[in-house]
Scaffold this active site. Structure first.
Site, PDB file in Angstrom:
ATOM      1  N   THR A   9       0.822  -1.222   0.000  1.00 40.69           N
ATOM      2  CA  THR A   9       0.000   0.000   0.000  1.00 40.69           C
ATOM      3  C   THR A   9       0.852   1.266   0.000  1.00 40.69           C
ATOM      4  O   THR A   9       0.428   2.307  -0.488  1.00 40.69           O
ATOM      5  CB  THR A   9      -0.929   0.031   1.230  1.00 40.69           C
ATOM      6  OG1 THR A   9      -0.123  -0.122   2.386  1.00 40.69           O
ATOM      7  CG2 THR A   9      -1.955  -1.072   1.172  1.00 40.69           C
ATOM      8  N   CYS A  10       2.074   1.145   0.526  1.00 39.29           N
ATOM      9  CA  CYS A  10       2.881   2.369   0.578  1.00 39.29           C
ATOM     10  C   CYS A  10       3.305   2.807  -0.825  1.00 39.29           C
ATOM     11  O   CYS A  10       3.631   3.967  -1.045  1.00 39.29           O
ATOM     12  CB  CYS A  10       4.100   2.180   1.475  1.00 39.29           C
ATOM     13  SG  CYS A  10       5.139   0.812   1.001  1.00 39.29           S
ATOM     14  N   PHE A  11       3.333   1.831  -1.792  1.00 39.13           N
ATOM     15  CA  PHE A  11       3.673   2.186  -3.179  1.00 39.13           C
ATOM     16  C   PHE A  11       2.462   2.102  -4.103  1.00 39.13           C
ATOM     17  O   PHE A  11       2.628   2.199  -5.322  1.00 39.13           O
ATOM     18  CB  PHE A  11       4.788   1.274  -3.698  1.00 39.13           C
ATOM     19  CG  PHE A  11       6.111   1.531  -3.031  1.00 39.13           C
ATOM     20  CD1 PHE A  11       6.808   2.695  -3.306  1.00 39.13           C
ATOM     21  CD2 PHE A  11       6.626   0.642  -2.102  1.00 39.13           C
ATOM     22  CE1 PHE A  11       8.015   2.949  -2.668  1.00 39.13           C
ATOM     23  CE2 PHE A  11       7.829   0.895  -1.467  1.00 39.13           C
ATOM     24  CZ  PHE A  11       8.529   2.054  -1.757  1.00 39.13           C
TER      25      PHE A  11
END
Length: 1090
Positions: A1057-1059
């Site tokens: 989710t961070c990317f």
């Protein structure tokens, strides 16, 4: 010759000495002679002075002796008079009066004068003894003139005493009655026994003498005396004048006016001195109503109005009275008007004109603020004329008189032309005869509620929807009359600043006044409505000002009404306005305000034009905020189709004033997406200014922080809280370490910070932490009232505000649903004059709101419920009593204060309880996001800015902005299957779950997926995440050509989710992809770091 003489004298010193001696002895002789003369003159002066002093002393002693003798004689006369059984003759009274008046001083002869008055009055009461009657001397040929002079002097001394006496002191009140009786007796012949029977023929001559006496008293200042007496006796909370005293004073006040046949001069005196006494008409109505009937019989109210309707005379009276007393006169005239319906109906135009002039005179001195030149007035506010503080006690009575102006009775008379309009078109058969489905009807009982509801739903067939139609000439008498009345009430609102809310409440009391006034406005001019009023803005004529005053009054009253109505009254009962009418009105207001700004009128506006703008804008914003909370207007109703956003943005870049004003006052006319774009531009510009953007010549400063996953919140708080404002806005790189202090594998880019931010926000907004609480019902977040159990809880809230601000600043959408009332506070709406705590209460607790508003509708005595101005709350097992005002737990809730109770309770629940927490969070948020940047959004729009768009996901937009890795491409069969499954097999809820699975937020970015940072990515993976070492040439080629090492059917899709990255195995069948993806998103397979 001189030179020769000089040299000779010098040459012969003997000669000089001889002559010098002779000259000095001469001077001495002359000096002695002069001194002797001075002494003789001084001696003569002393002798003359001694003689003069002796003469003065002898004269003084002689005068004192004479005065003593005369006073002794007067006292002897009264003593004999009191003891004697026979009455003294009028002549003897006349003679003793002359003697007393000869030596009279107010200080010394007070008691003697009192005895004289009693003696004279008792002589007038004797039956059938003409020689005893004091007034009989008026018939004596020799004494008539002397008698007239004497009675004039006596009566004026009575006036002098009246000025000094205090009616609230018992002894003084007796003397007041005595002196008034003297004045009443000798200024009218009706009680004179000498004129009975044959004496009737003398009445004209006697009346002439009375008129002469009255004229003399008037010249000396008779009305000023009566004014002082009335003010002393009435300008207080409880009057100290008895019925008899007030009757006597008012009768005396009317005598000269009636005798002079209502001349302008005496009407002026009566108005200035008597009718300006605070609340005198109220006291007359209470104590001696027959005096009011005398006013009515002489048609004095009409005479007052006609006298004052001449502008010069009205100005003269106002200037004489100054502000405070002008207001007292105004109150008396208004109350008189409310008692004289017929005159008021006949003279409406003059009455309205007089009131406007008087209020305008007062308004000149009404000041906006305190200064060295202003004084506080309980009705007018700060006032730049001296204020008579002696009148303060009578202000409640004055206010009651003024209230008649906005009472139902006077409104019905003044607005008769407007109120006579018929708004009801047809009779609804479901109603009994005479009762219509008009929203003005109140609900008589709850059982009829559904009946009314059905009627409101069918309302289009019951009442005309009021729209601008035009057709009525603005110069017609009817329009001019209504305009004048609106000017009167508008002037009242701007003058009587301290009772403004009272006035607005009075004007909105009749449910049908405002819709009928709107109907009247709709009929004005050729086309009706907007065009006419825009033309008025450009014309500086008196007619235009009056028309604009009508619009302004309509806006002020409607705004006040909608502010005090609750949701049920606006949306279900539709009190005053139908919802369709609110749509029409808001469209008119929106256009009007837009034109005022865009045509440059507001830029240079001042005075009345600026007040008009704020009035119209205020009503518009109330309607807009109602619509934001609960829709009544159609989609795109608030937008201006004729305003191109590109033109506005160009003008903003050039710092054009009209574009800035538009953004400040009515940003809602610009489409939401354009405002979001503008917001992002503002952020970008600031980043460039602070050097936070990567350029070819420089790189931004980077702040590095190290975070332990098990203590993410604590580490983040400790390392980020000390950062300066600019560093918080800058680039922050996060490095995660495990509990052993070993760095986690991961790419040190923005994606890791995004993950950190999302995780922090998820933790702090978790209700289990008790920093935030959820509302009952829709479970939206707001600061917890008991969050103070945390150590340094305010610093924590400030940190949360900074994190939230950072997310908005960077365009990272976070799934945090806030309560609407809290969003309003974040926007700063609570400090707006349009804000109402009660309106926001349903967003906190809808059940509590219903219970509170049921108190408002409670028909019985509310005190029976045993409520007090306090709130009991269960705080962690203990019952805590919060006082809504100091001492509130001892103050019962009554029918009088129940509205205040509702507002205080709403304010306490939404503001007081969480005041410090909210202030700390807002402080942190505003350190990142400037208040002016988000002022252009409503509360729901701010929520969308924080949490993304609540619209359905645009798959075409997502597909267009997706980046592929690991051999995947747009035409790869797995990718084609994926898009097909999302479009045709997944429900909207499942698509939202898919988006949340990949990006951690179920909502798309406001401006589309082009603004998703980092961009949405799909990568082909061959192995599980713990074995994944990233893309290699072999893995990319195998993915591209669909070559599998082994069948991945047992593995699930995962995400970073961070990317915003979806890791998708290269499945062999579409059905397997659908099954595995659906399972993964429903189980929300956890985040795994790349």
């Amino acid at each position: 010759m001189d030179e020769y003489q000089f040299s000779s004298a010098e040459a012969n010193p003997q000669v000089t000495k001889m002559f010098g001696t002779a000259q000095s002895s001469k001077a001495q002789f002359l000096d002695k002679a002069r001194q002797a003369r001075e002494e003789r003159r001084e001696l003569k002066e002393r002798e003359r002075a001694a003689i003069q002093i002796q003469a003065l002393i002898r004269r003084f002693l002689c005068r004192c002796w004479l005065q003593r003798e005369i006073r002794r004689e007067v006292e002897d006369f009264f003593e004999i008079n009191e003891s004697a059984s026979s009455k003294r003759s009028a002549l003897s009274i006349f003679k003793i009066s002359r003697k007393l008046l000869f030596v009279f001083t107010i200080k010394e002869d007070k008691e003697r004068f009192e005895k004289l008055c009693r003696c004279i009055l008792s002589s007038m009461d004797v039956e059938n003894e003409p020689k005893v009657w004091y007034v009989s001397l008026a018939l004596s040929k020799d004494l008539t003139l002397l008698w007239i002079k004497q009675i004039k002097d006596i009566l004026w001394f009575c006036c002098e005493f009246l000025k000094q006496l205090k009616p609230d002191i018992l002894q003084d009140s007796k003397l007041v009655n005595l002196h008034l009786t003297m004045l009443v007796t000798f200024t009218d012949t009706s009680t004179w026994k000498i004129l009975r029977g044959k004496g009737e023929t003398l009445r004209p001559a006697m009346n002439h003498i009375c008129a002469n006496i009255m004229g003399h008293l008037n010249q000396k200042g008779f009305y000023s005396v009566l004014q002082i007496l009335l003010t002393n006796g009435l300008a207080r909370s409880r009057p100290s004048l008895s019925k008899g005293t007030l009757t006597a004073v008012f009768s005396l006040a009317l005598r000269p006016v009636i005798a002079a046949q209502f001349s302008d001069n005496l009407l002026r005196s009566l108005l200035i001195h008597i009718m300006s006494v605070p609340a005198i008409v109220t006291h007359l109505a209470t104590l001696t109503p027959e005096r009011l009937s005398v006013l009515e019989s002489h048609d004095l109210f009409r005479k007052f109005i006609l006298f004052l309707s001449r502008e010069a005379q009205c100005r003269d009276v106002c200037v004489c009275l100054e502000g405070s007393h002008t207001l007292c006169l105004l109150g008396n005239l208004i109350y008189l008007g409310s008692l004289n319906d017929k005159v008021l109906e006949d003279e409406t135009a003059h009455f309205v004109s007089v009131l406007i002039h008087m209020l305008s005179y007062c308004q000149k001195y009404v000041s906006q603020k305190k200064s060295n030149l202003t004084h506080w007035h309980p009705v007018l506010g700060w006032f730049s004329q001296t204020v008579d503080y002696g009148l303060n006690e009578s202000m409640p009575l004055l206010t009651k008189q003024l209230q008649h102006l906005w009472g139902v009775h006077l409104i019905r008379i003044l607005f008769s032309d407007v109120l006579s309009k018929k708004l009801v078109e047809t009779q609804d058969p479901t109603y009994p005869s005479g009762q219509t489905a008009s929203p003005q009807n109140s609900l008589p009982m709850k059982s009829q509620f559904n009946l009314f509801k059905r009627a409101f739903q069918k309302s289009a067939s019951v009442r005309n929807i009021l729209k601008p139609v035009g057709g009525k000439r603005v110069d017609s008498a009817e329009v001019q009359k209504v305009c004048s009345i609106c000017v009167l009430y508008q002037t009242t609102l701007t003058t009587l600043t301290q009772i403004r809310l009272q006035i607005l409440t009075g004007l909105t009391y009749l449910d049908d006044l405002l819709p009928k006034l709107w109907a009247f406005i709709c009929e004005l001019g050729p086309q009706g409505g907007l065009k006419l009023f825009l033309e008025c803005l450009n014309n500086d004529t008196e007619e235009s000002k009056r028309l604009l005053a009508m619009l302004m009054l309509f806006c002020d009253c409607s705004r006040h009404l909608i502010t005090i109505l609750d949701e049920i009254e606006v949306y279900e009962e539709q009190i005053s306005f139908k919802l369709e009418e609110l749509v029409t009105i808001s469209s008119f207001l929106n256009s009007f305000v837009f034109k005022m700004i865009w045509d440059g009128i507001v830029e240079n506006a001042k005075g009345d034009t600026l007040e008009l703008f704020h009035s119209v804008h205020g009503w518009l914003m109330i309607l807009y905020e109602r619509d934001c909370r609960r829709r009544f207007a159609p989609e795109d109703h608030w937008l201006r189709k004729d305003l191109k956003p590109s033109v506005l943005f160009q003008e903003l870049d050039k710092d054009k004033k009209r574009a800035q004003l538009l953004l400040q006052y009515i940003p809602h006319v610009i489409p939401h997406k354009n405002r979001v774009l503008l917001f992002r531009n503002m952020v970008t510009k600031e980043k460039e200014k602070l050097g936070l953007v990567e350029t070819s010549s420089a790189s931004p400063h980077v702040t590095h922080i190290t975070i332990r996953r098990s203590r993410m919140l604590e580490d983040g708080y400790e390392q980020l809280r000390p950062l300066t404002q600019n560093l918080m806005k800058g680039v922050i790189r996060v490095k995660f370490v495990n509990d052993l202090g070993v760095d986690e594998a991961g790419i040190d880019q923005d994606g890791v910070f995004k993950e950190f931010l999302e995780e922090i926000i998820k933790k702090v907004f978790d209700p289990a932490l008790n920093l935030f609480k959820t509302t009952s019902g829709d479970e939206r977040l707001y600061p917890s009232p008991t969050s103070y159990i945390h150590e340094n809880y305010l610093q924590l809230f400030e940190f949360v505000g900074k994190m939230l601000g950072k997310a908005v600043y960077e365009g990272i959408v976070v799934d945090v649903p806030f309560a609407s009332f809290f969003l309003s506070q974040l926007l700063g709406h609570r400090h707006s004059s349009f804000y109402s705590s009660v309106d926001e209460l349903p967003s906190l607790d809808s059940e509590f709101y219903k219970n509170l508003t049921s108190i408002k509708r409670y028909d019985g005595d509310i005190s029976d419920l045993g409520l007090t101005l306090s709130y009991d709350e269960d705080v962690m097992g203990q019952l805590v009593c919060h006082e809504l005002i100091p001492g509130g737990k001892t103050i019962p809730v009554t029918n009088e204060n129940k509205i205040s109770y509702i507002h205080l309770m709403a304010h306490f629940r939404m503001h007081t309880q969480i005041k410090s927490q909210t202030a700390a969070l807002i402080s942190g948020f505003r350190s990142i996001i400037k208040p002016e940047w988000i002022r252009m959004f409503s509360a729901p729009e701010l929520q969308r800015l924080i949490s993304g768009d609540n619209a359905e996901i645009d798959l075409e937009d997502l597909k267009k902005h997706t980046v592929y890795y690991g051999g995947f491409h747009g035409s790869h069969r797995v990718i084609i299957w994926l898009w097909d499954i999302l479009a045709n097999d997944f429900s909207p809820e499942e698509r939202a779950m898919f988006l949340k699975f990949v990006t951690s937020c179920s909502r798309p970015p406001l401006l589309g997926f082009a603004y998703l940072k980092p961009p949405f990515s799909i990568r082909c993976v061959e192995v599980s995440d713990d074995q994944d070492t990233g893309d290699t040439l072999g893995s990319v080629l195998r993915g591209f050509f669909t070559i599998r090492k082994k069948e991945p059917g047992g593995r699930l899709p995962t995400s970073s989710t961070c990317f915003n990255l979806l890791k998708l195995p290269n499945y062999s069948k579409k059905s397997i992809l659908r099954e595995k993806l659906r399972y993964a998103i429903s189980m929300n397979t956890g985040f795994e770091l790349s």
